[in-house]
Each structure stands twice: as C-alpha cells, then as structure tokens.
Design a protein around this motif. Structure first.
Motif, PDB file in Angstrom:
ATOM      1  N   LYS A 147     -10.850 -62.224  61.981  1.00  0.00           N
ATOM      2  CA  LYS A 147     -10.291 -61.591  60.784  1.00  0.00           C
ATOM      3  C   LYS A 147     -10.948 -62.126  59.522  1.00  0.00           C
ATOM      4  O   LYS A 147     -11.276 -63.312  59.426  1.00  0.00           O
ATOM      5  N   GLU A 150      -8.816 -64.694  55.756  1.00  0.00           N
ATOM      6  CA  GLU A 150      -7.900 -65.722  56.267  1.00  0.00           C
ATOM      7  C   GLU A 150      -8.396 -67.140  55.978  1.00  0.00           C
ATOM      8  O   GLU A 150      -7.613 -68.007  55.605  1.00  0.00           O
ATOM      9  N   ARG A 254      -1.857 -68.028  55.223  1.00  0.00           N
ATOM     10  CA  ARG A 254      -3.201 -68.217  54.725  1.00  0.00           C
ATOM     11  C   ARG A 254      -3.497 -67.263  53.562  1.00  0.00           C
ATOM     12  O   ARG A 254      -2.788 -66.290  53.400  1.00  0.00           O
ATOM     13  N   ALA A 255      -4.440 -67.565  52.663  1.00  0.00           N
ATOM     14  CA  ALA A 255      -5.749 -68.071  53.063  1.00  0.00           C
ATOM     15  C   ALA A 255      -5.902 -69.587  52.839  1.00  0.00           C
ATOM     16  O   ALA A 255      -5.296 -70.169  51.963  1.00  0.00           O
ATOM     17  N   ASP A 361      -3.935 -65.757  66.294  1.00  0.00           N
ATOM     18  CA  ASP A 361      -3.733 -65.595  64.851  1.00  0.00           C
ATOM     19  C   ASP A 361      -4.955 -65.019  64.146  1.00  0.00           C
ATOM     20  O   ASP A 361      -4.834 -64.229  63.213  1.00  0.00           O
ATOM     21  N   LEU A 362      -6.148 -65.438  64.577  1.00  0.00           N
ATOM     22  CA  LEU A 362      -7.366 -65.148  63.793  1.00  0.00           C
ATOM     23  C   LEU A 362      -8.260 -64.057  64.388  1.00  0.00           C
ATOM     24  O   LEU A 362      -9.252 -63.689  63.756  1.00  0.00           O
TER      25      LEU A 362
END
Length: 365
Positions: A147, A150, A254-255, A361-362
C-alpha cells in the motif's frame, strides 16, 4: 554542505511475460466525467492482475505519466478524483495533463477483471527535503502490492518549512523515527508535524566506530560496506530497526516516517528490510535503494563541486548508494542469521504472528 559532510561521516561511521498486442493507452481530458458501470465490481480481497504500474509526476504542475502492465486484461481505466483520465489495454502508457495542483495526486488503476490499484508518484515534493518518498507501491512475489500512503522514508527534516510541515500533516504523518546519531540530532534537530510522536532510533548508538574519515576511494567503499554490516548485526541497529517495525505494527492510524540525514543508508536498510519482509523481490528492493542516487544527484553534485578533485574522489563513494553496499547487508544477515526470517525474529524481535499481521496491514490483493 556541512550537513552533507556530517552525513557522510555518520554513514562511514522481468515481472511480466510476453504480451499480445494491446490497444494503445489514451489520455482522457481531465474535465471528462465518466462513471462507467463496470467499475464497481472490485473487492479488496480480489487478486490484482497488474504486474507493473507507475505514476510519475512531470515538471509541469498537473502533468503525470502513467504506465501499466496487466497480462490477460482487455481494458484498463485510470481515474483521478473519480474521473477517468486515461484508458487502454493490457499494457499502456499515458500522459495526463491539466489536473489541479494537489499535495499528492492519486490515481485508481481499474482493470476489467480483478482488483484495482491506488497509486501516486513515489516522491513527495518538499521545500526542505529532497529524498522524501513513499515506501509502498511495489509488487510482491505473491502478486500482492504494498500500500502507498502508509509508510514514508526521508532525508533530514531540520530544514522543513511551515509549508512542508502543513503538507505532512495533511498526508497524515503521525509517527517519526529518527535513525541519526546524537551528534546529528543535537546539531540539526528534527522539525515534525504538529501532533506527531517523535522517537529516537539511533542505528549507531553505543558504537565507537566510524569516527575517522577514509583516505582513499577504496577505503571509502570499505567503510560503507562495513557500515551496512554494522546496521544489521550491531546492537544499535538491531534495537533501532526493531523500534521502527514495532512502530509500523503498533500505529494502525499511520502514516509513519523513518529518516536519517541523507535518507539513503540507515534509511535505505530500514526500507529494504521492510520491503523484504513484505515479500518484495530483491531486484525491486535494490531499485528502490538505488533511487537515492537520482533523488540526491543535484545535492551530491553540489557537494562534490566544492571539493578538490582528490577529496571528491574519496567522498563520492560515501555520497553514493551502490549495489555492493546493500548486498553486504544481506550477506551479513545470511552470515549471522542464516535466513531473513530469522533476522526478523532473532535480530529485530518480529515473530511469525507479527509478520503475518504486518503483511495483512500493508499489502493489498
């Protein structure tokens, strides 16, 4: 120039198969407002057919070059701000102009089958930093994508302007990890966005090394290789990079940003470690690492131009990033831990469950 020399001292211290002919990509006027019915079928868990996709900002505000490859797809539409700005087939390249100025222009690459991609130019243009960029936007060996928006990486933050800080607030930067030594932090303290948490993660903490400058280009290269190894196996490096990973996992809002002085060595290993953990191919990780040579070219050339030729020859290897530097980090991982997963676990304290959650998550797709 002094800052760059300090940074130098501190550091010393074919994804795709052959494609059948596809329709040429076409840029659509930015004013076009198409809302086509087949764009609503994408789902977050759907496999993403793109093997390549990039966004590159042009020199003129509102101008972007878009490229993509999606084998087996018949049609790709690219949207910006909900409007179609480009379209093409399985392989495309389009120049988009006339978009409004923005902190960051995002594009949605929508294929006629499979999942879409949400991408922007990797480089974030700031007045007080030259190597501030997104750590995401890369494809993994499993076909997923990291992603964007993030995790960010950067060079020093001490010269950020109020405009820069306002931009980072709008980009949602909430956590900052400073990988620099105490002397660097004292001389050039960070400027961070209002409300962001600031964490010292000193890669060379407690190290008595890297206190003398090399005298020849060969000594400079060796110093860079040795520094990379110390980032992997030194106690300061293990603690610092463990802190960064903990922050990435902990901060679900995040970021997150990590940085050093030049944003290329200590920051470079942090970025390489994160991308490798997420499953990004080694050659892609290397390309991301080497991109600092492009982003820092003007700054580095300016430094070298003020030095006598013999001194410039010694400094250049320390201003560069080179494949052998990153390779020495991976070699140190293999020598000390055997595998990268063992480095993540025994070195940085990231267990299998945490690694699985990190990827969840990413990654998309």
């Amino acid at each position: 120039m002094k800052k760059a020399l300090l940074a130098t001292a501190a550091v010393t211290a074919a994804l795709t198969a052959s494609l059948a002919a596809a329709p040429a990509a076409t840029a659509v006027p930015a004013s076009a407002d198409w809302d086509l019915p087949w764009l609503g079928h994408h789902h977050s868990r759907t496999a993403i057919p793109f093997t390549e996709a990039t966004v590159t900002a042009g020199a003129t505000t509102g101008t972007y070059t878009l490229t993509w490859k999606a084998p087996g797809v018949r049609r790709v539409l690219v949207k910006a701000g909900g409007k179609v700005v480009a379209r093409g087939g399985a392989e495309g390249r389009a120049l988009v102009t006339g978009l409004p100025a923005a902190d960051r222009q995002w594009f949605d690459f929508d294929p006629d089958r499979g999942g879409s991609l949400h991408l922007a130019d990797r480089l974030i243009t700031l007045e007080g930093a030259v190597n501030f960029r997104d750590a995401g936007g890369y494809r993994t060996t499993t076909g997923q994508w990291v992603k964007m928006g993030e995790v960010y990486r950067s060079d020093a933050l001490d010269e950020l302007t109020e405009n820069d800080l306002a931009k980072l607030r709008r980009l949602g930067v909430r956590s900052v990890f400073d990988l620099r030594m105490e002397s660097e932090r004292a001389k050039d303290p960070d400027k961070v966005p209002a409300g962001a948490t600031y964490t010292v993660a000193d890669v060379f903490a407690g190290s008595g090394s890297f206190q003398t400058m090399p005298r020849t280009p060969d000594e400079a290269v060796k110093a860079m290789v040795d520094a990379e190894k110390a980032m992997v196996s030194g106690e300061g490096g293990k603690k610092a990079y463990g802190q960064v990973f903990e922050g990435v996992q902990r901060d679900r809002d995040r970021a997150l940003l990590f940085h050093c002085t030049a944003g290329k060595d200590r920051t470079g290993w942090a970025g390489a470690t994160l991308l490798t953990a997420l499953g990004v191919p080694r050659e892609t990780v290397l390309a991301d690492y080497l991109a600092s040579n492009d982003y820092r070219k003007a700054a580095n050339d300016a430094i070298l131009s003020h030095l006598p030729a013999q001194q410039a020859a010694v400094y250049k290897p320390m201003l560069d990033v080179r494949p052998e530097y990153l390779d020495s980090g991976y070699a140190e991982v293999e020598a000390k831990y055997g595998t990268f997963d063992r480095y993540l676990g025994a070195g940085l304290g990231i267990d299998a469950r945490e690694l699985k959650q990190l990827r969840k998550d990413l990654l998309v797709g």
